[in-house]
Scaffold this motif. Structure first.
Motif, PDB file in Angstrom:
ATOM      1  N   LEU A  22     -15.658 -15.409  25.484  1.00 36.81           N
ATOM      2  CA  LEU A  22     -15.082 -16.685  25.061  1.00 36.81           C
ATOM      3  C   LEU A  22     -13.752 -16.489  24.338  1.00 36.81           C
ATOM      4  O   LEU A  22     -12.818 -17.293  24.496  1.00 36.81           O
ATOM      5  N   PHE A  23     -13.661 -15.424  23.560  1.00 36.80           N
ATOM      6  CA  PHE A  23     -12.399 -15.143  22.863  1.00 36.80           C
ATOM      7  C   PHE A  23     -11.284 -14.857  23.863  1.00 36.80           C
ATOM      8  O   PHE A  23     -10.153 -15.359  23.725  1.00 36.80           O
ATOM      9  N   ALA A  24     -11.586 -14.066  24.891  1.00 34.09           N
ATOM     10  CA  ALA A  24     -10.583 -13.764  25.915  1.00 34.09           C
ATOM     11  C   ALA A  24     -10.198 -15.029  26.687  1.00 34.09           C
ATOM     12  O   ALA A  24      -9.020 -15.245  27.010  1.00 34.09           O
ATOM     13  N   LYS A  25     -11.175 -15.882  26.934  1.00 30.41           N
ATOM     14  CA  LYS A  25     -10.916 -17.106  27.709  1.00 30.41           C
ATOM     15  C   LYS A  25     -10.007 -18.070  26.959  1.00 30.41           C
ATOM     16  O   LYS A  25      -9.032 -18.593  27.522  1.00 30.41           O
ATOM     17  N   PHE A  26     -10.314 -18.313  25.670  1.00 27.73           N
ATOM     18  CA  PHE A  26      -9.509 -19.282  24.920  1.00 27.73           C
ATOM     19  C   PHE A  26      -8.200 -18.672  24.425  1.00 27.73           C
ATOM     20  O   PHE A  26      -7.301 -19.417  24.030  1.00 27.73           O
ATOM     21  N   THR A  27      -8.086 -17.355  24.438  1.00 25.75           N
ATOM     22  CA  THR A  27      -6.794 -16.731  24.151  1.00 25.75           C
ATOM     23  C   THR A  27      -5.842 -16.946  25.319  1.00 25.75           C
ATOM     24  O   THR A  27      -4.647 -17.218  25.132  1.00 25.75           O
ATOM     25  N   GLU A  28      -6.389 -16.855  26.520  1.00 23.22           N
ATOM     26  CA  GLU A  28      -5.576 -17.072  27.717  1.00 23.22           C
ATOM     27  C   GLU A  28      -5.264 -18.543  27.915  1.00 23.22           C
ATOM     28  O   GLU A  28      -4.153 -18.899  28.334  1.00 23.22           O
ATOM     29  N   SER A  29      -6.235 -19.416  27.634  1.00 21.62           N
ATOM     30  CA  SER A  29      -6.049 -20.867  27.800  1.00 21.62           C
ATOM     31  C   SER A  29      -6.370 -21.557  26.483  1.00 21.62           C
ATOM     32  O   SER A  29      -7.510 -21.992  26.254  1.00 21.62           O
ATOM     33  N   PRO A  30      -5.425 -21.662  25.554  1.00 18.65           N
ATOM     34  CA  PRO A  30      -5.686 -22.259  24.237  1.00 18.65           C
ATOM     35  C   PRO A  30      -6.133 -23.712  24.349  1.00 18.65           C
ATOM     36  O   PRO A  30      -5.733 -24.445  25.257  1.00 18.65           O
ATOM     37  N   PHE A  31      -6.979 -24.106  23.390  1.00 18.94           N
ATOM     38  CA  PHE A  31      -7.485 -25.478  23.351  1.00 18.94           C
ATOM     39  C   PHE A  31      -7.329 -26.007  21.933  1.00 18.94           C
ATOM     40  O   PHE A  31      -7.630 -25.304  20.956  1.00 18.94           O
ATOM     41  N   LYS A  32      -6.876 -27.254  21.826  1.00 19.88           N
ATOM     42  CA  LYS A  32      -6.759 -27.906  20.534  1.00 19.88           C
ATOM     43  C   LYS A  32      -7.418 -29.269  20.623  1.00 19.88           C
ATOM     44  O   LYS A  32      -6.893 -30.189  21.257  1.00 19.88           O
ATOM     45  N   GLY A  33      -8.569 -29.378  19.990  1.00 20.68           N
ATOM     46  CA  GLY A  33      -9.331 -30.617  20.009  1.00 20.68           C
ATOM     47  C   GLY A  33     -10.628 -30.423  19.254  1.00 20.68           C
ATOM     48  O   GLY A  33     -10.890 -29.371  18.658  1.00 20.68           O
ATOM     49  N   GLU A  34     -11.467 -31.440  19.277  1.00 21.84           N
ATOM     50  CA  GLU A  34     -12.758 -31.373  18.581  1.00 21.84           C
ATOM     51  C   GLU A  34     -13.705 -30.465  19.356  1.00 21.84           C
ATOM     52  O   GLU A  34     -13.796 -30.536  20.581  1.00 21.84           O
ATOM     53  N   PHE A  35     -14.437 -29.614  18.654  1.00 21.96           N
ATOM     54  CA  PHE A  35     -15.372 -28.692  19.306  1.00 21.96           C
ATOM     55  C   PHE A  35     -16.517 -28.353  18.356  1.00 21.96           C
ATOM     56  O   PHE A  35     -16.409 -28.512  17.129  1.00 21.96           O
ATOM     57  N   VAL A  36     -17.597 -27.846  18.923  1.00 25.70           N
ATOM     58  CA  VAL A  36     -18.760 -27.356  18.180  1.00 25.70           C
ATOM     59  C   VAL A  36     -19.188 -26.044  18.827  1.00 25.70           C
ATOM     60  O   VAL A  36     -19.232 -25.938  20.061  1.00 25.70           O
ATOM     61  N   ILE A  37     -19.517 -25.034  18.011  1.00 22.78           N
ATOM     62  CA  ILE A  37     -19.967 -23.731  18.504  1.00 22.78           C
ATOM     63  C   ILE A  37     -21.448 -23.554  18.160  1.00 22.78           C
ATOM     64  O   ILE A  37     -21.867 -23.809  17.028  1.00 22.78           O
ATOM     65  N   VAL A  38     -22.211 -23.124  19.153  1.00 15.81           N
ATOM     66  CA  VAL A  38     -23.628 -22.817  18.964  1.00 15.81           C
ATOM     67  C   VAL A  38     -23.857 -21.413  19.512  1.00 15.81           C
ATOM     68  O   VAL A  38     -23.403 -21.103  20.624  1.00 15.81           O
ATOM     69  N   PHE A  39     -24.528 -20.547  18.748  1.00 14.78           N
ATOM     70  CA  PHE A  39     -24.843 -19.212  19.261  1.00 14.78           C
ATOM     71  C   PHE A  39     -26.289 -18.850  18.938  1.00 14.78           C
ATOM     72  O   PHE A  39     -26.890 -19.375  17.989  1.00 14.78           O
ATOM     73  N   GLU A  40     -26.827 -17.958  19.770  1.00 16.97           N
ATOM     74  CA  GLU A  40     -28.218 -17.562  19.643  1.00 16.97           C
ATOM     75  C   GLU A  40     -28.463 -16.770  18.357  1.00 16.97           C
ATOM     76  O   GLU A  40     -27.557 -16.140  17.826  1.00 16.97           O
ATOM     77  N   GLY A  41     -29.712 -16.790  17.937  1.00 16.67           N
ATOM     78  CA  GLY A  41     -30.087 -16.007  16.778  1.00 16.67           C
ATOM     79  C   GLY A  41     -30.211 -14.534  17.120  1.00 16.67           C
ATOM     80  O   GLY A  41     -30.126 -14.128  18.280  1.00 16.67           O
ATOM     81  N   HIS A  42     -30.408 -13.715  16.093  1.00 21.11           N
ATOM     82  CA  HIS A  42     -30.540 -12.274  16.287  1.00 21.11           C
ATOM     83  C   HIS A  42     -31.771 -11.991  17.161  1.00 21.11           C
ATOM     84  O   HIS A  42     -32.875 -12.436  16.845  1.00 21.11           O
ATOM     85  N   PRO A  43     -31.601 -11.247  18.260  1.00 24.78           N
ATOM     86  CA  PRO A  43     -32.728 -11.062  19.188  1.00 24.78           C
ATOM     87  C   PRO A  43     -33.864 -10.224  18.625  1.00 24.78           C
ATOM     88  O   PRO A  43     -35.008 -10.363  19.062  1.00 24.78           O
ATOM     89  N   GLY A  44     -33.597  -9.365  17.671  1.00 25.67           N
ATOM     90  CA  GLY A  44     -34.648  -8.490  17.154  1.00 25.67           C
ATOM     91  C   GLY A  44     -35.272  -8.959  15.870  1.00 25.67           C
ATOM     92  O   GLY A  44     -36.037  -8.214  15.237  1.00 25.67           O
ATOM     93  N   ARG A  45     -34.977 -10.178  15.452  1.00 23.89           N
ATOM     94  CA  ARG A  45     -35.508 -10.679  14.176  1.00 23.89           C
ATOM     95  C   ARG A  45     -36.164 -12.038  14.390  1.00 23.89           C
ATOM     96  O   ARG A  45     -35.762 -12.818  15.259  1.00 23.89           O
ATOM     97  N   THR A  46     -37.190 -12.306  13.609  1.00 24.52           N
ATOM     98  CA  THR A  46     -37.884 -13.594  13.640  1.00 24.52           C
ATOM     99  C   THR A  46     -38.014 -14.123  12.217  1.00 24.52           C
ATOM    100  O   THR A  46     -37.823 -13.382  11.245  1.00 24.52           O
ATOM    101  N   ILE A  47     -38.366 -15.378  12.130  1.00 22.31           N
ATOM    102  CA  ILE A  47     -38.552 -15.979  10.810  1.00 22.31           C
ATOM    103  C   ILE A  47     -39.683 -15.289  10.067  1.00 22.31           C
ATOM    104  O   ILE A  47     -39.600 -15.006   8.868  1.00 22.31           O
ATOM    105  N   LEU A  48     -40.776 -14.990  10.785  1.00 25.75           N
ATOM    106  CA  LEU A  48     -41.920 -14.352  10.139  1.00 25.75           C
ATOM    107  C   LEU A  48     -41.557 -12.959   9.621  1.00 25.75           C
ATOM    108  O   LEU A  48     -42.003 -12.558   8.542  1.00 25.75           O
ATOM    109  N   SER A  49     -40.751 -12.210  10.400  1.00 24.94           N
ATOM    110  CA  SER A  49     -40.372 -10.879   9.939  1.00 24.94           C
ATOM    111  C   SER A  49     -39.492 -10.955   8.693  1.00 24.94           C
ATOM    112  O   SER A  49     -39.612 -10.133   7.784  1.00 24.94           O
ATOM    113  N   ILE A  50     -38.611 -11.963   8.632  1.00 28.91           N
ATOM    114  CA  ILE A  50     -37.764 -12.129   7.448  1.00 28.91           C
ATOM    115  C   ILE A  50     -38.606 -12.506   6.236  1.00 28.91           C
ATOM    116  O   ILE A  50     -38.435 -11.963   5.135  1.00 28.91           O
ATOM    117  N   LEU A  51     -39.550 -13.434   6.446  1.00 33.20           N
ATOM    118  CA  LEU A  51     -40.420 -13.826   5.337  1.00 33.20           C
ATOM    119  C   LEU A  51     -41.260 -12.657   4.860  1.00 33.20           C
ATOM    120  O   LEU A  51     -41.465 -12.460   3.651  1.00 33.20           O
TER     121      LEU A  51
END
Length: 419
Positions: A208-237
Motif C-alpha cells: 500500500l505504501f508503494a501504491k500510494f507513493t506512486e499515485s498520491p491521494f488527498k481525501g477522506e480515508f480510514v485504515i483498518v489492519f489485522e491484529g497480530h496473528p500469533g496473539r489472542t485476547i486470552l493470551s494477553i490476559l
C-alpha cells in the motif's frame, strides 16, 4: 438520582460523512424543532440549514471557545431552550469538540438524547472483511514521527483488528511509518466512503505504501489492519495475570523480610565507620616546636598561636617576625615588602611605582645596571654609558659608549677563531 428537567434537552445528532442522503428522518425532525444548532464550523452548519430549510439559529462551538462559551449554553438550556449538537461529518464529540459541553450538561441534569447516523469507522470495519466482532479504534495518531512510530509499535502487538483515522494530507506519512513497523501486515484503506466515487485498497502495508507513493491521494480515508496473528485476547490476559502474580509475590516477599528485620531489631543496612585520620594527618605535618609546614629558618608559614596570618589589627597579612609583610591600609596606600624602603608606591604625587630610594627606577645590580624610566632624556639606561637612546635625535645609539657585552673598540663582536 439527579432529576432531569423536562424542558432542558440537548440532542446529539449525527450528520452524513459524505453522502448527503445518509441523514436520517429522525435527525431532520429534531433539527427542525430545536431552538439552536451548535456546530463546529459555521460555514458547514449554514449549508446544512440552507439545504433542508431549517429555521434554527447557529451557535459556533470549537476547541478555541468551548471552555468559555459552553457554560453560557448550559444556562440557556436551563432556561428552557433546546439545542442540537452536530459535527462537520459523522457523530459529534468523537474526535470533535463537544465533550466539555456534554459533561456540563450531565452535571446540570439536562436531558441528553443521541440521534445515531452514518459512521466511517463502522463502514470501513465492515467493508474491510477483517474480524469485526472484536476490534479497537486507535483514532488519530501523533503528528510527530517518533511518537507515531512508538504508537504503531505498540499497536502492532494488538491481537484485535485495529482502525486508524487521519487527516487527508497525512496518508503518506502514516503508511511510511506502518511500512517500517509491520510491512507484511494485511490492511485495508477506504477512501471517500459513502460517496459515489469511493474506492477501496487491500494489501500489505509495504504494498500500500508503494501504491500510494506512486499515485498520491488527498481525501477522506480510514485504515483498518489485522491484529497480530500469533496473539489472542486470552493470551494477553493470561500474560497480564502472570505479571500481576509475580509482582504480588515479590511485594509479599519484601514485606515479609521487612517485618522479620523489624522483629529481630536488626538494621536493614550496615554501614562501616570510616577511621579518623585527622590526628594522624595533623601529627604528620606538625613540627617539633609546634609550628606547621615549616619551610626554612626564617621564612615559613606558621599556623598556630605564634606566627600566623593576621588580618584585623593593622589590616595586613603578617608572614614572619622580621616585619616583611604586605601592608594594605596605611596612610601611604602601598604594599611594603622590606625594611629598606623597597616598595611599590601607588598614590604618591608622582603617580609611579617607586622601587628604591633614588631616581625612580628598577634597580637590578650594584654596579648601576638598571632601567631608568623617568629621566629627562626619556630612555632606558642599561649600565654605565651603554644604552639605547630613543628621543633626542630619533635613533637608537649603540656605539658612543661601551657596554659590558662589547668586546672591541667599535662596539662589535670579535671575529670567530678558525681552527
Amino acid at each position: 438520582m439527579r432529576k432531569k428537567k423536562e424542558a432542558s434537552i440537548l440532542y446529539i445528532v449525527s450528520t452524513p460523512i459524505g453522502n448527503e442522503d445518509d441523514i436520517s428522518l429522525r435527525a431532520l425532525k429534531v433539527l427542525k424543532k430545536v431552538d439552536a444548532i451548535i456546530c463546529e464550523e459555521e460555514k458547514i452548519g449554514a449549508l446544512l440549514i440552507k439545504r433542508h430549510n431549517f429555521s434554527a439559529q447557529l451557535e459556533q462551538l470549537n476547541e478555541h471557545n468551548e471552555e468559555n462559551y459552553a457554560p453560557q449554553l448550559i444556562e440557556r438550556m436551563e432556561n428552557g431552550e433546546t439545542f442540537a449538537l452536530i459535527s462537520d461529518a459523522g457523530t459529534p464529540i468523537f474526535a470533535d469538540p463537544g465533550r466539555f459541553l456534554l459533561q456540563l450538561a450531565l452535571d446540570a441534569g439536562i436531558n441528553i438524547i443521541v440521534i445515531p447516523g452514518a459512521s466511517s469507522i463502522m463502514t470501513a470495519l465492515v467493508r474491510s472483511g477483517f474480524q469485526s466482532d472484536v476490534f479497537t479504534c486507535a483514532g488519530f495518531l501523533s503528528r510527530t514521527t517518533e511518537e507515531r512510530l512508538s504508537q504503531l509499535q505498540a499497536l502492532a502487538l494488538e491481537p484485535r483488528t485495529t482502525i486508524l483515522l487521519e487527516t487527508p494530507y497525512r496518508l503518506k506519512q502514516l503508511l511510511e511509518a506502518a511500512n517500517k513497523v509491520m510491512p507484511d501486515r494485511k490492511a485495508y484503506i477506504g477512501c471517500n466512503l459513502t460517496m459515489a466515487f469511493e474506492h477501496h485498497h487491500y494489501g500489505t502495508f509495504s504494498e500500500l505504501f508503494a501504491k500510494f507513493t506512486e499515485s498520491p491521494f488527498k481525501g477522506e480515508f480510514v485504515i483498518v489492519f489485522e491484529g497480530h496473528p500469533g496473539r489472542t485476547i486470552l493470551s494477553i490476559l493470561d500474560t497480564n495475570e502472570k505479571k500481576k502474580a509475580r509482582t504480588s509475590e515479590r511485594n509479599n516477599d519484601e514485606v515479609t523480610k521487612l517485618e522479620s528485620d523489624e522483629s529481630t531489631e536488626r538494621p536493614q543496612r550496615e554501614f562501616r565507620k570510616r577511621p579518623d585520620f585527622s590526628k594522624e594527618r595533623s601529627s604528620r605535618f606538625k613540627s617539633q616546636d609546634g609550628g606547621y609546614k615549616k619551610r626554612d629558618a626564617g621564612g615559613y608559614k606558621k599556623r598556630d598561636d605564634g606566627g600566623y596570618k593576621k588580618r584585623d589589627a593593622g589590616g595586613y597579612k603578617k608572614r614572619d617576625d622580621a616585619g616583611g609583610y604586605k601592608k594594605r591600609d596605611d596612610a601611604g596606600g602601598y604594599k611594603k615588602r622590606d625594611d629598606a624602603g623597597g616598595y611599590k608606591k601607588r598614590d604618591d604625587a608622582g603617580g609611579y611605582k617607586k622601587r628604591d630610594d633614588a631616581g625612580g627606577y628598577k634597580k637590578r645590580d650594584d654596579a648601576g645596571g638598571y632601567k631608568k624610566r623617568d629621566d629627562a632624556g626619556g630612555y632606558k639606561k642599561r649600565e654605565t654609558g651603554g644604552y639605547k637612546k630613543r628621543d633626542d635625535s630619533g635613533y637608537k645609539k649603540r656605539d658612543d659608549r661601551r657596554s659590558s657585552r662589547s668586546s672591541n673598540d667599535a662596539g662589535m663582536r670579535p671575529p670567530r677563531k678558525r681552527s
